[in-house]
Design an enzyme around this catalytic site. Sequence first.
Site, PDB file in Angstrom:
ATOM      1  N   THR A  14       0.837  -1.206   0.000  1.00 52.08           N
ATOM      2  CA  THR A  14       0.000   0.000   0.000  1.00 52.08           C
ATOM      3  C   THR A  14       0.870   1.254   0.000  1.00 52.08           C
ATOM      4  O   THR A  14       0.738   2.128  -0.870  1.00 52.08           O
ATOM      5  CB  THR A  14      -0.922  -0.004   1.251  1.00 52.08           C
ATOM      6  N   ILE A 137      -0.518  13.158   8.090  1.00 51.32           N
ATOM      7  CA  ILE A 137      -0.523  14.393   8.891  1.00 51.32           C
ATOM      8  C   ILE A 137       0.900  14.740   9.313  1.00 51.32           C
ATOM      9  O   ILE A 137       1.582  13.907   9.908  1.00 51.32           O
ATOM     10  CB  ILE A 137      -1.386  14.222  10.175  1.00 51.32           C
ATOM     11  N   GLU A 191      -8.354  -4.627   9.004  1.00 51.13           N
ATOM     12  CA  GLU A 191      -7.732  -5.875   8.558  1.00 51.13           C
ATOM     13  C   GLU A 191      -8.675  -7.036   8.886  1.00 51.13           C
ATOM     14  O   GLU A 191      -9.544  -6.903   9.750  1.00 51.13           O
ATOM     15  CB  GLU A 191      -6.441  -6.124   9.356  1.00 51.13           C
ATOM     16  N   ASP A 202      -2.188  -0.485  17.868  1.00 51.57           N
ATOM     17  CA  ASP A 202      -1.644   0.384  16.808  1.00 51.57           C
ATOM     18  C   ASP A 202      -1.533   1.833  17.327  1.00 51.57           C
ATOM     19  O   ASP A 202      -0.494   2.477  17.179  1.00 51.57           O
ATOM     20  CB  ASP A 202      -2.576   0.298  15.586  1.00 51.57           C
ATOM     21  N   LYS A 206       1.871   4.372  18.121  1.00 53.90           N
ATOM     22  CA  LYS A 206       1.999   5.757  17.640  1.00 53.90           C
ATOM     23  C   LYS A 206       2.176   6.711  18.820  1.00 53.90           C
ATOM     24  O   LYS A 206       2.952   7.670  18.740  1.00 53.90           O
ATOM     25  CB  LYS A 206       0.766   6.131  16.815  1.00 53.90           C
TER      26      LYS A 206
HETATM   27  P1  NAP Z   1       1.767  -4.010   2.815  1.00 54.73           P
HETATM   28  O1  NAP Z   1       0.729  -3.489   1.916  1.00 54.73           O
HETATM   29  O2  NAP Z   1       1.566  -5.339   3.471  1.00 54.73           O
HETATM   30  O3  NAP Z   1       3.117  -4.092   1.952  1.00 54.73           O
HETATM   31  C1  NAP Z   1       4.300  -4.660   2.413  1.00 54.73           C
HETATM   32  C2  NAP Z   1       5.283  -4.762   1.268  1.00 54.73           C
HETATM   33  O4  NAP Z   1       6.539  -5.199   1.792  1.00 54.73           O
HETATM   34  C3  NAP Z   1       4.899  -5.751   0.187  1.00 54.73           C
HETATM   35  O5  NAP Z   1       5.338  -5.275  -1.062  1.00 54.73           O
HETATM   36  C4  NAP Z   1       5.712  -7.005   0.569  1.00 54.73           C
HETATM   37  O6  NAP Z   1       6.078  -7.782  -0.542  1.00 54.73           O
HETATM   38  C5  NAP Z   1       6.968  -6.366   1.121  1.00 54.73           C
HETATM   39  N1  NAP Z   1       7.636  -7.216   2.071  1.00 54.73           N
HETATM   40  C6  NAP Z   1       7.192  -7.560   3.319  1.00 54.73           C
HETATM   41  N2  NAP Z   1       8.091  -8.360   3.915  1.00 54.73           N
HETATM   42  C7  NAP Z   1       9.095  -8.512   3.053  1.00 54.73           C
HETATM   43  C8  NAP Z   1      10.328  -9.239   3.077  1.00 54.73           C
HETATM   44  N3  NAP Z   1      10.669  -9.953   4.142  1.00 54.73           N
HETATM   45  N4  NAP Z   1      11.136  -9.175   2.017  1.00 54.73           N
HETATM   46  C9  NAP Z   1      10.786  -8.465   0.934  1.00 54.73           C
HETATM   47  N5  NAP Z   1       9.648  -7.757   0.833  1.00 54.73           N
HETATM   48  C10 NAP Z   1       8.816  -7.794   1.869  1.00 54.73           C
HETATM   49  O7  NAP Z   1       2.110  -2.992   3.969  1.00 54.73           O
HETATM   50  P2  NAP Z   1       1.760  -1.405   3.993  1.00 54.73           P
HETATM   51  O8  NAP Z   1       0.340  -1.214   4.406  1.00 54.73           O
HETATM   52  O9  NAP Z   1       2.252  -0.773   2.756  1.00 54.73           O
HETATM   53  O10 NAP Z   1       2.621  -0.936   5.268  1.00 54.73           O
HETATM   54  C11 NAP Z   1       4.018  -0.766   5.180  1.00 54.73           C
HETATM   55  C12 NAP Z   1       4.518  -0.046   6.437  1.00 54.73           C
HETATM   56  O11 NAP Z   1       3.911   1.236   6.508  1.00 54.73           O
HETATM   57  C13 NAP Z   1       4.183  -0.733   7.760  1.00 54.73           C
HETATM   58  O12 NAP Z   1       5.235  -0.535   8.650  1.00 54.73           O
HETATM   59  C14 NAP Z   1       2.929   0.006   8.236  1.00 54.73           C
HETATM   60  O13 NAP Z   1       2.775  -0.034   9.641  1.00 54.73           O
HETATM   61  C15 NAP Z   1       3.256   1.405   7.775  1.00 54.73           C
HETATM   62  N6  NAP Z   1       2.089   2.276   7.574  1.00 54.73           N
HETATM   63  C16 NAP Z   1       1.089   1.866   6.783  1.00 54.73           C
HETATM   64  C17 NAP Z   1       0.003   2.718   6.548  1.00 54.73           C
HETATM   65  C18 NAP Z   1      -1.130   2.312   5.641  1.00 54.73           C
HETATM   66  O14 NAP Z   1      -2.031   3.113   5.431  1.00 54.73           O
HETATM   67  N7  NAP Z   1      -1.096   1.111   5.050  1.00 54.73           N
HETATM   68  C19 NAP Z   1      -0.033   3.980   7.168  1.00 54.73           C
HETATM   69  C20 NAP Z   1       1.040   4.377   7.959  1.00 54.73           C
HETATM   70  C21 NAP Z   1       2.100   3.513   8.161  1.00 54.73           C
HETATM   71  P3  NAP Z   1       5.145  -9.003  -1.062  1.00 54.73           P
HETATM   72  O15 NAP Z   1       3.826  -8.374  -1.395  1.00 54.73           O
HETATM   73  O16 NAP Z   1       5.891  -9.502  -2.222  1.00 54.73           O
HETATM   74  O17 NAP Z   1       5.060  -9.942   0.088  1.00 54.73           O
HETATM   75  N1  HSE Z   2      -4.504   0.585  10.870  1.00 49.68           N
HETATM   76  C1  HSE Z   2      -4.188   1.972  10.963  1.00 49.68           C
HETATM   77  C2  HSE Z   2      -5.475   2.785  11.202  1.00 49.68           C
HETATM   78  C3  HSE Z   2      -3.532   2.512   9.723  1.00 49.68           C
HETATM   79  O1  HSE Z   2      -6.577   2.240  11.141  1.00 49.68           O
HETATM   80  O2  HSE Z   2      -5.358   3.972  11.460  1.00 49.68           O
HETATM   81  C4  HSE Z   2      -2.074   2.217   9.647  1.00 49.68           C
HETATM   82  O3  HSE Z   2      -1.375   2.980  10.606  1.00 49.68           O
END
Ligand code: NAP
Ligand code: HSE
Length: 427
Positions: A14, A137, A191, A202, A206
């Site tokens: 994402t 933000i 999720e 979570d 933060k």
């Molecule tokens: P995500 O959609 O699950 O994406 C994770 C990515 O990392 C995928 O491309 C996955 O590859 C890759 N990956 C995971 N483990 C790996 C490994 N061991 N080796 C190589 N590639 C690996 O996660 P996300 O939602 O983008 O979140 C990423 C980070 O941002 C997290 O720390 C999350 O807490 C933070 N975050 C997310 C959001 C949000 O809105 N989603 C907001 C703020 C912060 P594959 O798909 O090939 O497995």
């Molecule tokens: N799961 C979080 C939320 C997003 O609902 O705000 C990633 O930090």
Amino acid sequence: MNKVTKIALLGLGTVGGGVYKVIQMQQEEMERKLGTRVEIKKILVRNIQKAALKVKDPSVLTNDVKEIMQDPEICIVVEVMGGIEPARTYILEALKAGKHVVTANKDLLAADGHILMETAAEYHCDLFYEAAVAGGIPIIGPLKSSLSGNHIKEVMGIVNGTTNFILTKMTQENMEFSDALKLAQDLGYAESDPTADVEGLDAGRKMAILASVAFNSRVTFDDVHTEGITKITAKDIRYAKDMGHVIKLLGVARNTDNGIEVMVHPMLIDEQHPLASVNDSYNAVFVRGDAVQDTMFYGRGAGELPTASAVVGDIFEIIRNMAFNCCGRIGCTCYKELPIVPAEETSSKYFIRIRVEDKTGVLASIAAVFGNNSVSLAQVIQRSRREDCAELVMITEAVKDRHLNDALTILRGMSIVRDISSVIRVD
Ligand code: NAP
Ligand code: HSE
């Protein structure tokens, strides 16, 4: 300055996908903004076939992290994989190789932030993490820079979008928790395993990061007392509304004379409070400083492009630092070692809902238990009467958690008490 700055992404989910898009969206202006073009030279993923659908040139994709760590042209590594390992090892490797790091990884920062920050300082690298708290933000940067002339007294935030969406649906559409959660899952906010969101974990991660930055003293996730929203009912929300309040899942961090109080819990706040009108999946962080007084930061706390906005902002900041040879300028700001106040020693007002037997003297017996345990009642309302059972809704004056818990333990053992349905903090 180099005409092209080469960077690598660890992860293309994402957030990584969003970063890829935002960098494309900035292509035309980037050179004028920064004096250089940003090129994503490599992207680490597990499943190359899946990731190939997201990029113009699949040759940037790799399964081999060495292709990134050992490439001297790559000067910024953007960790958007999530989880503790191997993210932690990769970030440390990147810093030791002299590469600057941007990460959105709150889980890792809330546990091991100090190790990462110390390593960044040792290798004169930038380590930025604006996206780790409240997504799009801007809050880490403002706390470290624009607000650094303040002693920050309090940080209160709605820092989890999923739970804010659920509570908004419960408030505005009278839904029960389980129905609102299902809707959040159907819409892709929650999720399939929603534990980290609905149990406040979570938000707790933060708040550990926010409290560390706001109070210049290291706070880890283990220091944060967390309570979730699974026990909140539509009935609690209706009673709160009748009393002029709304219920929000709040992160609350205070810098007190006794140390840092840092908690995540549901709370009744006055409907006029600035955080009361933050609805749906929006986030907001309310900051009170001794000079600035009250400020509030509002926006999207998650999602592809909002989170990428914060990550790309950090990448640009590093590029500007590189241009002026001043990386590492804003590193770890935890120069104090303040104690953490245990939750039992904190004080709050409370909303309490108790079902009791409907007979003479019951209210007096309950009031006596509270009185004997230093709990003063500010408001008591008998709201309903059904099948020999009355429902008492009370709001206490500010009371120490320890004293309230003692009173509740005694009440639970009394035959006149059917159950203590709800115990929720009040601002
Ligand atoms: P995500 O959609 O699950 O994406 C994770 C990515 O990392 C995928 O491309 C996955 O590859 C890759 N990956 C995971 N483990 C790996 C490994 N061991 N080796 C190589 N590639 C690996 O996660 P996300 O939602 O983008 O979140 C990423 C980070 O941002 C997290 O720390 C999350 O807490 C933070 N975050 C997310 C959001 C949000 O809105 N989603 C907001 C703020 C912060 P594959 O798909 O090939 O497995
Ligand atoms: N799961 C979080 C939320 C997003 O609902 O705000 C990633 O930090």
